[in-house]
Design a protein around this motif. Structure first.
Motif, mmCIF file in Angstrom:
data_model
loop_
_atom_site.group_PDB
_atom_site.id
_atom_site.type_symbol
_atom_site.label_atom_id
_atom_site.label_comp_id
_atom_site.label_asym_id
_atom_site.label_seq_id
_atom_site.Cartn_x
_atom_site.Cartn_y
_atom_site.Cartn_z
ATOM 1 N N SER A 1 3.652 -2.951 14.414
ATOM 2 C CA SER A 1 2.044 -3.046 14.579
ATOM 3 C C SER A 1 1.508 -2.473 13.017
ATOM 4 N N PHE A 2 2.248 -1.527 12.446
ATOM 5 C CA PHE A 2 1.610 -1.099 10.994
ATOM 6 C C PHE A 2 2.281 -1.702 10.004
ATOM 7 N N GLY A 3 3.106 -2.802 10.212
ATOM 8 C CA GLY A 3 3.680 -3.523 9.139
ATOM 9 C C GLY A 3 4.667 -2.685 8.631
ATOM 10 N N GLN A 4 5.348 -1.870 9.297
ATOM 11 C CA GLN A 4 6.338 -0.938 8.594
ATOM 12 C C GLN A 4 7.656 -1.360 8.197
ATOM 13 N N HIS A 5 7.960 -1.547 7.189
ATOM 14 C CA HIS A 5 9.235 -2.027 6.675
ATOM 15 C C HIS A 5 9.607 -0.812 5.408
ATOM 16 N N PHE A 6 10.599 -0.007 5.780
ATOM 17 C CA PHE A 6 10.776 1.012 4.861
ATOM 18 C C PHE A 6 12.083 0.726 3.792
ATOM 19 N N LEU A 7 11.560 1.047 2.666
ATOM 20 C CA LEU A 7 12.361 0.650 1.473
ATOM 21 C C LEU A 7 13.368 1.606 1.621
ATOM 22 N N VAL B 1 -2.667 6.822 -6.833
ATOM 23 C CA VAL B 1 -2.976 6.625 -5.401
ATOM 24 C C VAL B 1 -1.782 5.630 -4.984
ATOM 25 N N GLU B 2 -1.262 6.018 -3.690
ATOM 26 C CA GLU B 2 -0.208 5.215 -2.917
ATOM 27 C C GLU B 2 -0.826 4.771 -1.718
ATOM 28 N N ILE B 3 -0.781 3.627 -1.465
ATOM 29 C CA ILE B 3 -1.161 2.872 -0.158
ATOM 30 C C ILE B 3 -0.052 2.702 0.613
ATOM 31 N N GLY B 4 0.167 3.353 1.780
ATOM 32 C CA GLY B 4 1.062 3.345 2.810
ATOM 33 C C GLY B 4 2.367 3.977 2.309
ATOM 34 N N PRO B 5 2.244 5.419 2.429
ATOM 35 C CA PRO B 5 3.668 6.284 1.766
ATOM 36 C C PRO B 5 4.561 6.027 2.615
ATOM 37 N N GLY B 6 4.288 5.789 4.063
ATOM 38 C CA GLY B 6 5.475 5.751 4.941
ATOM 39 C C GLY B 6 6.283 6.879 5.170
ATOM 40 N N ALA C 1 9.571 6.848 0.433
ATOM 41 C CA ALA C 1 10.541 6.340 -0.389
ATOM 42 C C ALA C 1 10.002 6.174 -1.795
ATOM 43 N N LEU C 2 8.767 5.773 -1.988
ATOM 44 C CA LEU C 2 8.253 5.709 -3.470
ATOM 45 C C LEU C 2 7.108 7.143 -3.540
ATOM 46 N N THR C 3 6.733 7.694 -2.646
ATOM 47 C CA THR C 3 5.871 8.787 -2.850
ATOM 48 C C THR C 3 6.421 10.141 -3.692
ATOM 49 N N ILE D 1 -2.518 7.139 0.897
ATOM 50 C CA ILE D 1 -3.637 6.815 2.011
ATOM 51 C C ILE D 1 -2.629 6.188 3.283
ATOM 52 N N GLU D 2 -2.686 6.762 4.537
ATOM 53 C CA GLU D 2 -1.460 6.380 5.568
ATOM 54 C C GLU D 2 -2.372 6.313 6.902
ATOM 55 N N LEU D 3 -2.419 5.336 7.527
ATOM 56 C CA LEU D 3 -2.840 5.096 8.787
ATOM 57 C C LEU D 3 -2.119 5.511 9.877
ATOM 58 N N ASP D 4 -0.891 5.729 9.930
ATOM 59 C CA ASP D 4 0.087 6.301 11.025
ATOM 60 C C ASP D 4 0.089 7.754 10.956
ATOM 61 N N ASN E 1 4.020 -0.284 -1.399
ATOM 62 C CA ASN E 1 4.625 -1.309 -0.706
ATOM 63 C C ASN E 1 3.737 -1.463 0.532
ATOM 64 N N LEU E 2 2.951 -2.619 0.268
ATOM 65 C CA LEU E 2 1.928 -2.914 1.239
ATOM 66 C C LEU E 2 2.218 -3.302 2.714
ATOM 67 N N PRO E 3 1.535 -3.132 3.623
ATOM 68 C CA PRO E 3 1.749 -3.601 4.987
ATOM 69 C C PRO E 3 1.499 -4.993 4.928
HETATM 70 N N1 SAM Z 1 5.918 2.927 1.117
HETATM 71 C C1 SAM Z 1 7.014 3.224 2.270
HETATM 72 C C2 SAM Z 1 8.262 2.356 1.853
HETATM 73 O O1 SAM Z 1 8.143 1.727 0.669
HETATM 74 O O2 SAM Z 1 9.170 2.615 2.560
HETATM 75 C C3 SAM Z 1 6.156 2.408 3.415
HETATM 76 C C4 SAM Z 1 6.015 0.971 3.245
HETATM 77 S S1 SAM Z 1 5.433 -0.180 4.608
HETATM 78 C C5 SAM Z 1 5.828 -1.577 4.304
HETATM 79 C C6 SAM Z 1 3.853 0.046 4.773
HETATM 80 C C7 SAM Z 1 2.905 1.340 5.204
HETATM 81 O O3 SAM Z 1 1.723 1.317 5.203
HETATM 82 C C8 SAM Z 1 3.460 2.251 6.464
HETATM 83 O O4 SAM Z 1 3.643 3.370 6.361
HETATM 84 C C9 SAM Z 1 2.424 1.800 7.350
HETATM 85 O O5 SAM Z 1 2.025 2.723 8.374
HETATM 86 C C10 SAM Z 1 1.105 1.724 6.283
HETATM 87 N N2 SAM Z 1 -0.167 1.205 6.790
HETATM 88 C C11 SAM Z 1 -0.229 0.101 7.557
HETATM 89 N N3 SAM Z 1 -1.459 -0.376 7.848
HETATM 90 C C12 SAM Z 1 -2.193 0.539 6.970
HETATM 91 C C13 SAM Z 1 -3.607 0.657 6.587
HETATM 92 N N4 SAM Z 1 -4.558 -0.258 7.240
HETATM 93 N N5 SAM Z 1 -4.075 1.521 5.801
HETATM 94 C C14 SAM Z 1 -3.028 2.388 5.498
HETATM 95 N N6 SAM Z 1 -1.690 2.338 5.419
HETATM 96 C C15 SAM Z 1 -1.405 1.341 6.173
#
Ligand code: SAM
Length: 262
Positions: free
Chosen positions: A8-14, A36-41, A44-46, A59-62, A108-110
Motif C-alpha cells: 500500500s506504500f509502494g515499497q520496493h526496496f533497492l 531532500v530524499e523522498i521515501g527513504p524506506g 538504501a540511498l539515504t 520525507i517518509e510516510l510509513d 526511489n519514488l513510490p
Molecule cells: N528509498 C528506498 C529504497 O530505495 O529502497 C525505498 C523506496 S520505496 C520504492 C518508496 C518509499 O516511499 C517507501 O519507503 C514508502 O514508505 C515511501 N512512501 C510511500 N508513499 C509515500 C508518500 N505519500 N510520502 C512519502 N513517502 C512515501
C-alpha cells in the motif's frame, strides 16, 4: 532491517549495490547541498547520500520505518525526518525555513503516486536545483518523449515546460525487494532558470494541455472546442487541424496566452 515491504506504500526496496552507487554518483551530493530524499524506506540511498552530504532531510510516510532509520543514520551524519505524505510538503517553504536558495531532491519514488509527486515538484520548481528520481521506465519514457512520439502527452509537455529532462539509466526488477512488475529508470530533472521559463498563466497552460490530450486523436479545433474557437487557435500560430501530439511544448504556451477569459 528487513521489514516486510508494504504494497500500500509502494515499497520496493533497492538492494543491488551497483545501482545504489550509480544513483548516488549521479546525484553527487556536496557537503553544502541541502538534500531532500523522498521515501527513504530502509535507507538504501539515504545512508550513502548522507555520508556524502553530511546532512539530509528525508520525507517518509510509513511510521514503522522511522526508528530504525534514525538509529542507522546516527553514526553517519545529521538526518532529519519529516513524517508526512510528500504531497503535503511545501518545498518552497522548506527551503525558506532553512535559509537555502534551492533544494536538491532525490528518491526511489513510490510508483502509485509518481505522477502526482512530479506535478507537485514542478509547482515548486523555483525552489529546486535538481531532482534525481527512480520511476517506472514507461513514465520516464513519457516524460522525455518528443512531439510525434506515441507516448508524448500531458506529462511530457508539463515537465518539459518546467525542467530539462535527462533519462540516465534503466534498472531491472531484480534490483528491488520485492521486484516490481515493470522495468524502472532513473531520470534527472533540472528546473529551468527564471529567464528560461514561460510567462503564461500556469493554470491556463494546464487547462489547454489537459483538454488537448484528453482527446488526442481529435484535431485541436475539436479537442479545444470548449475553450477556444479555430480563429483563436490560428492567432497562436497553431493549425486547428493539427493534433495535440504534433505540437511542441511552446505551442501550448502560445495557445494558453490567447485563451479567452472564462
Ligand atoms: N528509498 C528506498 C529504497 O530505495 O529502497 C525505498 C523506496 S520505496 C520504492 C518508496 C518509499 O516511499 C517507501 O519507503 C514508502 O514508505 C515511501 N512512501 C510511500 N508513499 C509515500 C508518500 N505519500 N510520502 C512519502 N513517502 C512515501
Amino acid at each position: 532491517m528487513n521489514a516486510r515491504p508494504k504494497k500500500s506504500f509502494g515499497q520496493h526496496f533497492l538492494h543491488e549495490k551497483r545501482y545504489i552507487e550509480r544513483i548516488v554518483s549521479a546525484v553527487s551530493p556536496k557537503p553544502d547541498d541541502f538534500v531532500v530524499e523522498i521515501g527513504p524506506g530502509e535507507g538504501a540511498l539515504t545512508l550513502p547520500l548522507l555520508a556524502a552530504a553530511g546532512k539530509l532531510t528525508a520525507i517518509e510516510l510509513d511510521t514503522d520505518l522511522i526508528p530504525d532509520l534514525i538509529a542507522r543514520a546516527a553514526s553517519v551524519g545529521e538526518l532529519s525526518i519529516i513524517h508526512s505524505d510528500v504531497l503535503k510538503v511545501d518545498f518552497t517553504a522548506l527551503a525558506h525555513r532553512h535559509g537555502v536558495e534551492r533544494l536538491r531532491i532525490a528518491g526511489n519514488l513510490p510508483y502509485y503516486i509518481s505522477s502526482p509527486i512530479l506535478f507537485h515538484c514542478v509547482e515548486h520548481a523555483a525552489a529546486i536545483q535538481d531532482m534525481h528520481f527512480m520511476l517506472q521506465k514507461e513514465v520516464v519514457d513519457r516524460m522525455a518523449a518528443e512531439p510525434g512520439s506515441k507516448v508524448y502527452g500531458r506529462l511530457s509537455v508539463m515537465l518539459q515546460l518546467a525542467c530539462r529532462v535527462e533519462p540516465l539509466f534503466t534498472v531491472p526488477p531484480g534490483a528491488f525487494r520485492p521486484p516490481p512488475k515493470v522495468d524502472s529508470a532513473v531520470v534527472r530533472l533540472i528546473p529551468l532558470l527564471p529567464e528560461q521559463r514561460h510567462d503564461a498563466d500556469p493554470a491556463r497552460v494546464h487547462a489547454v494541455v489537459k483538454a488537448a490530450f484528453a482527446q488526442r486523436r481529435k484535431t485541436l479545433g475539436n479537442a479545444l472546442r470548449q475553450l477556444m474557437d479555430s480563429d483563436a487557435i490560428k492567432t497562436a500560430d497553431v493549425d486547428p487541424k493539427a493534433r495535440a501530439e504534433t505540437l511542441a511544448p511552446e505551442d501550448f504556451v502560445r495557445l494558453a496566452k490567447v485563451l479567452p477569459n472564462s
